[in-house]
Design an enzyme around this catalytic site. Structure first.
Site, short mmCIF file in Angstrom:
data_model
loop_
_atom_site.label_atom_id
_atom_site.label_comp_id
_atom_site.label_asym_id
_atom_site.label_seq_id
_atom_site.Cartn_x
_atom_site.Cartn_y
_atom_site.Cartn_z
N ASN A 102 25.99 52.22 13.85
CA ASN A 102 25.00 51.47 13.09
C ASN A 102 25.02 49.97 13.42
O ASN A 102 25.49 49.57 14.48
CB ASN A 102 25.05 51.74 11.60
N ARG A 103 24.51 49.13 12.50
CA ARG A 103 24.16 47.76 12.85
C ARG A 103 25.23 46.73 12.49
O ARG A 103 25.94 46.88 11.48
CB ARG A 103 22.85 47.35 12.16
N HIS A 128 24.59 50.53 17.29
CA HIS A 128 25.27 51.63 17.96
C HIS A 128 26.04 51.23 19.22
O HIS A 128 25.98 51.92 20.26
CB HIS A 128 24.28 52.75 18.30
N HIS A 199 26.03 61.22 16.37
CA HIS A 199 24.64 60.99 15.99
C HIS A 199 23.77 62.24 16.15
O HIS A 199 22.62 62.16 16.59
CB HIS A 199 24.08 59.83 16.80
N SER A 200 24.29 63.42 15.79
CA SER A 200 23.48 64.64 15.92
C SER A 200 22.35 64.64 14.91
O SER A 200 22.51 64.22 13.76
CB SER A 200 24.35 65.87 15.69
N TYR A 201 21.17 65.12 15.36
CA TYR A 201 20.03 65.32 14.48
C TYR A 201 19.98 66.82 14.20
O TYR A 201 19.77 67.62 15.12
CB TYR A 201 18.71 64.96 15.18
N GLN A 308 25.70 57.72 6.84
CA GLN A 308 24.35 57.23 7.04
C GLN A 308 23.42 58.44 7.02
O GLN A 308 23.53 59.33 7.87
CB GLN A 308 24.24 56.50 8.39
N GLU A 336 25.57 60.65 9.57
CA GLU A 336 26.54 59.96 10.42
C GLU A 336 27.68 59.45 9.54
O GLU A 336 27.51 58.47 8.81
CB GLU A 336 25.86 58.80 11.14
C1 BGC Z 1 19.88 54.26 12.30
C2 BGC Z 1 18.38 54.24 12.47
C3 BGC Z 1 18.06 54.36 13.92
C4 BGC Z 1 18.67 55.64 14.45
C5 BGC Z 1 18.44 55.81 15.92
C6 BGC Z 1 20.39 55.55 12.84
O1 BGC Z 1 21.78 55.57 12.74
O2 BGC Z 1 20.28 54.06 10.98
O3 BGC Z 1 17.85 53.06 11.92
O4 BGC Z 1 16.69 54.34 14.15
O5 BGC Z 1 20.04 55.64 14.21
O6 BGC Z 1 18.87 54.69 16.61
#
Ligand code: BGC
Length: 374
Positions: A102-103, A128, A199-201, A308, A336
């Site tokens: 994350n940020r 990331h 970061h799996s969807y 997250q 996440e």
């Molecule tokens: C973030 C999103 C972002 C995504 C893909 C997530 O972890 O919180 O804001 O768009 O990752 O980068």
């Protein structure tokens, strides 16, 4: 002739007596733009689950899970070939994220009086791990057996602006309890900050099979971290009570995802860190997701303090994924497990500092099961 037959029989007998190769299977999965060969490893268990993970980005490419009738489907978004994973901006499908999940606000932080500048790859912020985060590096693989894959990456002092030579090892284990377990370990030779995740969807109906709005979710959190317009936490730990962020009892994700709530508007849906309710140090239940159609359920357990919850709000149908499926808005959800975003700049958040001599050690388990039809 008789001798030939004897030789053949002996060879067959010897082959059947040779111990089975217990190492995980792998196959080539193309080459990076720099020409490095990428391998795809397959883990299997006795219950028909299968996970495919590649050495590029340590990416979970595919995860096959049975539904309530035993029919398997691939429940993670991704691509059929390595090329797809080079798309820009990256959606980070299935990837290991580092050094910082994350940020980090303003792409900078101060540690022991020194300011470190990072790539500002998300507006003015760092996301990331930067331009070439752990999702875009080659991991060294070791497979002790068909249910474990150990991936190691050595990140040099100063890489993407972070201090310290860092050795990170992530072990994927597929257990016979239908759990995919990720163990993250790391050491450093200088004080640094670290926040590793995956970061799996997920789409429990199967990748590309519509949006995840009818999935039910429970998140074990009394509080979440509200954000500003750049999705940087304000520092507040806010109660979920009376907000669309109250998932303490299972609710359909779509129920309040477009509510006229300032935080929902900023996130364009859910894109927030939840402060997990915890009582000890071991892996504890963070979230539970269920798809009513297939009956597939996923529990997420973790040692991390946060998760997250991101509902794929930025997917817009421009990505064609596995099997040619078009990934529309909210076709996947991420859970996440992590420390809170922007922790290096938030002294009131749990510390993400790793020091020489200390061992970074976290575990997250994705446990799959199914319920009877309703
Ligand atoms: C973030 C999103 C972002 C995504 C893909 C997530 O972890 O919180 O804001 O768009 O990752 O980068």
């Amino acid at each position: 002739m008789a001798t030939d037959k004897l030789v053949l029989v002996c060879a067959l007998v010897m082959a059947s007596c040779t111990p089975q190769n217990k190492e995980g299977k792998s196959q080539p999965f193309g080459k990076t733009p720099a020409g490095e060969p990428v391998e795809l490893f397959t883990l299997t268990n006795s219950k028909g689950m299968r996970a495919d993970i590649m050495t590029y980005g340590g990416i979970l490419v595919s995860l096959k899970v049975p539904d309530r009738s035993g029919k398997p489907a691939d429940v993670v978004l991704g691509f059929d070939t390595l090329d797809g994973y080079q798309s820009n901006p990256p959606p980070y499908f299935g990837a290991l994220i580092g050094r910082y999940g994350n940020r980090i606000g303003g792409g900078r932080f101060t540690l022991n009086g020194t300011e470190y500048k990072l790539a500002q790859n998300n507006g003015p912020n760092h996301l990331h791990g930067g331009l070439r985060g752990f999702d875009k590096v080659m991991w060294k693989a070791r497979t002790p057996d068909a249910q474990n894959l150990e991936l190691t990456y050595v990140s040099k002092d100063g890489e993407e602006g972070y201090p310290g030579n860092l050795t990170a090892t992530v072990t994927y284990t597929l257990t016979d309890n239908n759990e995919l377990k990720l163990d993250y370990r790391a050491t450093t030779d200088k004080d640094t900050v670290l926040n590793l995740t995956n970061h799996s969807y997920f789409n429990l109906a199967g990748q590309g099979e519509g949006d995840i709005l009818s999935h039910q979710i429970m998140i074990n959190a009394d509080r979440f971290t509200p954000v500003d317009s750049g999705l940087i936490p304000t520092g507040e730990l806010r109660s979920v009570e009376g907000t669309p962020f109250d998932f303490r009892h299972p609710k359909a994700i779509g129920e309040r995802i477009d509510a006229p709530d300032a935080q929902i508007i900023l996130g364009k849906g859910y894109d927030h860190n939840f402060v997990l309710n915890r009582s000890g140090n071991g892996p504890e239940l963070a979230a539970k997701v269920m798809d009513p159609k297939s009956g597939r359920m996923m529990e997420v357990l973790t040692t991390e303090p946060g998760v997250q919850f991101y509902t794929g709000n930025f997917l817009d149908g421009s990505i064609r994924g596995k099997g040619g499926k078009v990934y529309g808005r909210r076709f996947g959800l991420c859970l996440e497990t992590q420390h809170f975003p922007d922790s290096p700049n938030k002294p009131n958040f749990p510390s993400v500092v790793l020091k020489p001599g200390a061992q970074y050690q976290t575990t997250t388990v994705y446990k799959f099961s199914s319920n009877a039809s309703q």
